[in-house]
Enzyme design. Structure first.
Site, PDB file in Angstrom:
ATOM      1  N   SER A 191       0.818  -1.201   0.000  1.00 27.29           N
ATOM      2  CA  SER A 191       0.000   0.000   0.000  1.00 27.29           C
ATOM      3  C   SER A 191       0.863   1.267   0.000  1.00 27.29           C
ATOM      4  CB  SER A 191      -0.943  -0.045   1.212  1.00 27.29           C
ATOM      5  OG  SER A 191      -1.890   0.973   1.161  1.00 27.29           O
ATOM      6  N   LYS A 223     -12.393   9.398  -8.048  1.00 29.07           N
ATOM      7  CA  LYS A 223     -11.578  10.611  -7.938  1.00 29.07           C
ATOM      8  C   LYS A 223     -10.262  10.330  -7.216  1.00 29.07           C
ATOM      9  CE  LYS A 223     -15.336  14.044  -7.926  1.00 29.07           C
ATOM     10  NZ  LYS A 223     -16.036  15.077  -7.129  1.00 29.07           N
TER      11      LYS A 223
END
Length: 421
Positions: A94, A134
């Site tokens: 991540s 987004k």
């Protein structure tokens, strides 16, 4: 003489750190604590003109904002920064993956992995599709810029974000995601020696062989704040805080429970803010505790307690989730706490009801029904001995001295009694 010794000591320390290799180690989630730690190392390295900074990394990921702060620090210093995923079995997942590729040189140990850089994994929040898109587009643009600047494989790195792919160290090297594989820190330093990098339009040749290695430990404050970033610790602090406040309200003036509860709550809220939990879970936990307290104040024979159990249980479960880089809170922790809370508050409520129904044992009302002994003959007047005290008494029927009497009423300072068997 003392001045000379002090000067030589300072000089030796300066000489030792000048041109050194500063090494930081981070094996926790990416949080603001990590950002401050990396910044502290880099500032120290700049001040002491270190040759390079090596960040030894093993992380499941973490917060997007903290990750960006780390990357800003790495990319805006003139000191070469190497991120090394180590030891074997470690990962840069991540946010950790993006930090690794942002380094001037990205290195990994054998049997390590890198990837899964999805934005959802860096926030741990449920997002609607529009917001998710987004954030995804923003992250893609972000990693594209980094990978192009560092000359890495943009296509593969973008897939880490969009498809959450993972790569072994060998795959990452083959696909030009990292620069080299090293078995340990010494091997890394040897392989780095002589390498040339370009940073901030400056060509730098690394000369690391034989240079002192200075490990920068976490400060006590950083260690404590790192512990607070654990969701289980945050959960326990939250419960301790609620219990402490309850004890203080239940026994006003005891102070210690209130002080401990207040401190625990403040630490819990700080910790919960760091790990970006689901605040609906926090609200459900608070409501659950409120239901328990209402059960104590206005006993409903378990109705409010049951509502408290349900609210506390669901709030605890959704507080964090398995998709969080910090992991979720184990049911082995949640269930005993919920069960203890239910038993504790029901017990307090039961004792409260029992106390309300108990016969009064103090004052005038408490004397009615007590058994005493006639100290004199009693007709219209006499004396009785009750609970270690001598009282004036009278009776509607004659009572002889030494007979047992029962108190029927308290009239001022005189007792109305009757003979008892």
């Amino acid at each position: 003489m003392r001045i000379l010794v002090l000067f030589l000591t300072i000089f030796s320390i300066t000489v030792e750190s000048y041109g050194s290799i500063f090494v930081g180690k981070w094996s926790d989630p990416v949080t603001p604590v990590m950002s401050d730690y990396v910044k502290r190392i880099v500032i120290k390295a700049e001040k002491e003109k270190a040759e390079a900074v090596i960040l030894v990394l093993d992380t499941p990921g973490g917060l997007d904002e903290a990750m960006r702060d780390v990357i800003k620090t790495v990319m805006n210093t003139n000191i070469p920064v190497i991120v090394y995923v180590y030891p074997p079995g470690a990962r840069a997942a991540s946010a950790g993956a993006i930090i690794t590729i942002s380094a001037d040189i990205a290195a990994m140990a054998p049997s390590t992995n890198i990837g899964s850089a999805s934005p959802v994994q860096m926030g741990g929040k449920d997002l609607d599709e529009t917001m998710k898109k987004k954030i995804l587009n923003d992250m893609v643009a972000f990693v594209k810029g980094i990978s192009k600047r560092k000359g890495r494989n943009t296509e593969v790195i973008v897939k880490m974000v969009t498809e959450s792919i993972n790569l072994t160290s060998e795959e990452a090297l083959k696909k030009n995601v990292i620069d080299l594989i090293a078995t340990d820190l010494n091997d890394l330093i040897n392989k780095l020696d002589g390498k040339e990098i370009k940073k901030n339009d400056i060509n730098i040749k690394l000369e690391l062989k034989g240079k002192p290695v200075i490990e920068i430990e976490k400060k006590l404050k950083e260690k404590i704040l790192t512990i607070l970033a654990n969701p289980t610790i945050a959960y326990l602090l939250l419960m301790i805080g609620f219990y402490g406040i309850f004890f203080e309200l239940y026994n006003p003036g005891s102070l210690i429970p209130g002080i401990i509860g207040t401190i625990a709550l403040l630490l819990a809220f700080y910790s919960l803010n760091i790990i970006s939990v689901n605040w609906l879970g926090v609200l459900l936990i608070a409501v659950g505790i409120l239901f328990f307290i209402l059960e104590v104040i206005t006993p409903t024979f378990g109705v409010l307690a049951l509502a408290g159990v349900i609210s506390l249980l669901f709030g605890s479960i959704i507080l964090t989730g398995p998709e969080y880089p910090y992991g979720d809170i184990s049911l082995k922790i949640i269930i005993p706490i919920v069960a203890f809370s239910a038993v504790f508050f029901l017990t307090v409520a039961y004792l409260g009801v029992k106390a309300q129904r108990r016969k009064t044992i103090t004052g005038k009302e408490g004397m009615v029904g007590l058994i005493g002994t006639a100290e004199t003959d009693i007709d219209l007047d006499g004396k009785v001995f009750v609970e270690g005290e001598l009282w004036d008494a009278y009776s509607d029927t004659p009572i002889k001295k030494g007979e047992k009497v029962k108190i029927l009423a308290v009239e001022g300072l005189k007792l109305k009694v009757t003979k008892t068997d």
